[in-house]
Design a protein around this motif. Structure first.
Motif, short mmCIF file in Angstrom:
data_model
loop_
_atom_site.label_atom_id
_atom_site.label_comp_id
_atom_site.label_asym_id
_atom_site.label_seq_id
_atom_site.Cartn_x
_atom_site.Cartn_y
_atom_site.Cartn_z
N GLY A 156 119.11 -2.22 -12.54
CA GLY A 156 119.05 -0.52 -12.70
C GLY A 156 118.31 -0.17 -13.73
O GLY A 156 117.58 -1.10 -14.50
N SER A 157 118.40 0.84 -14.09
CA SER A 157 117.58 1.49 -15.28
C SER A 157 118.66 2.45 -16.25
O SER A 157 119.54 2.83 -15.39
CB SER A 157 116.50 2.22 -14.88
N ILE A 158 118.73 2.44 -17.33
CA ILE A 158 119.53 3.12 -18.24
C ILE A 158 119.00 4.57 -18.42
O ILE A 158 117.77 4.93 -18.74
CB ILE A 158 119.42 2.72 -19.58
N TYR A 159 119.78 5.45 -17.57
CA TYR A 159 119.59 7.03 -17.81
C TYR A 159 118.14 7.55 -17.14
O TYR A 159 117.42 8.00 -17.62
CB TYR A 159 119.72 7.46 -19.08
N GLY A 160 117.61 6.50 -16.18
CA GLY A 160 116.37 6.59 -15.61
C GLY A 160 115.20 6.22 -16.14
O GLY A 160 114.12 6.36 -15.86
N TYR A 161 115.43 5.56 -17.31
CA TYR A 161 114.15 4.67 -17.77
C TYR A 161 114.68 3.44 -18.52
O TYR A 161 115.98 3.48 -18.98
CB TYR A 161 113.49 5.76 -18.95
N GLY A 162 113.80 2.90 -19.13
CA GLY A 162 113.74 1.56 -19.83
C GLY A 162 114.96 0.53 -19.44
O GLY A 162 115.55 0.58 -18.57
N ASP A 163 115.03 -0.50 -20.43
CA ASP A 163 115.80 -1.49 -20.52
C ASP A 163 115.57 -2.42 -19.07
O ASP A 163 116.58 -3.14 -18.86
CB ASP A 163 117.26 -1.15 -20.71
N ASP A 164 114.45 -2.37 -18.62
CA ASP A 164 114.25 -3.26 -17.31
C ASP A 164 113.72 -4.46 -17.99
O ASP A 164 112.40 -4.45 -17.84
CB ASP A 164 113.27 -2.42 -16.48
N PHE A 165 114.44 -5.49 -18.16
CA PHE A 165 113.95 -6.51 -18.97
C PHE A 165 114.72 -7.99 -18.45
O PHE A 165 115.53 -7.76 -17.91
CB PHE A 165 114.02 -6.69 -20.23
N VAL A 166 113.82 -9.09 -18.76
CA VAL A 166 114.42 -10.20 -18.22
C VAL A 166 114.24 -10.92 -19.44
O VAL A 166 113.16 -11.35 -20.25
CB VAL A 166 113.63 -11.13 -17.36
N PHE A 167 115.61 -11.50 -20.23
CA PHE A 167 115.36 -12.68 -21.24
C PHE A 167 115.81 -14.05 -20.81
O PHE A 167 116.57 -14.18 -20.03
CB PHE A 167 116.38 -12.21 -22.42
N THR A 168 114.86 -14.88 -21.13
CA THR A 168 115.14 -16.35 -20.70
C THR A 168 115.25 -17.14 -22.09
O THR A 168 114.30 -17.00 -23.14
CB THR A 168 113.92 -16.90 -20.01
#
Length: 173
Positions: A156-168
């Motif tokens: 999902g996204s936080i408040y409609g924006y951002g934090d769309d990431f993948v950490f490996t």
């Protein structure tokens, strides 16, 4: 008669072995609900389709877990980027997040361990329960290789924006 007893005993033993195998395939859990194979520190890389990370720094190359305090941080040393979490089951996620979780689970093997973290925000109940409407920051965590490798995926996204990431990353003890 003796042959029947032998078949019965072998069948019973086979059933016991099957049950024990099934039970042992589930990893044990820490007090906070995370798998016991979760390590304290992972080093790796982060990629994102956006440059609007919300809870963690965009340039993070580290994630630290403190299972005693149920916190995750990005290793920056800044308390702002250290967040409390609650572990939830997949069926506790809202339907949109369950759909996204299934998309990423298609890449998971049966040797991997998958669990979900909901970051606690000021408006989330502190009693350890998170309603489906309160799930604003949910991360799917995939542990591979006995917990030595990790993938953290924002759902999902936080408040409609951002934090769309993948950490490996890989465990660093």
């Amino acid at each position: 008669m003796m042959k029947r007893k032998m078949i019965f005993i072998l069948g019973l033993l086979g059933l016991c072995v099957a049950v024990l195998t099934a039970c042992s395939s589930q990893p044990s859990k820490n007090a906070d609900g995370t798998p016991s194979t979760l390590k304290n520190r992972y080093l790796g890389y982060y990629r994102s389709d956006t440059d609007n990370a919300y809870y963690f720094q965009e340039s993070t190359n580290e994630f630290d877990f403190n299972v005693k305090k149920s916190t995750i941080s990005d290793g920056s040393g800044d308390d702002y980027y250290s967040k409390k979490y609650i572990v939830v089951e997949e069926d506790e996620l809202n339907s949109k997040l369950q759909g996204q979780a299934q998309k990423y689970k298609a890449q998971v093997t049966d040797k991997d361990t998958v669990f979900y973290l909901v970051l606690k925000d000021n408006d989330v109940n502190m009693d350890g329960k998170v309603t489906k409407s309160e799930q604003q920051a949910v991360y799917q965590v995939v542990l591979s290789n006995g917990g030595k490798d990790i993938k953290i995926i924002a759902l999902g996204s936080i408040y409609g924006y951002g934090d769309d990431f993948v950490f490996t990353g890989t465990a660093k003890e």
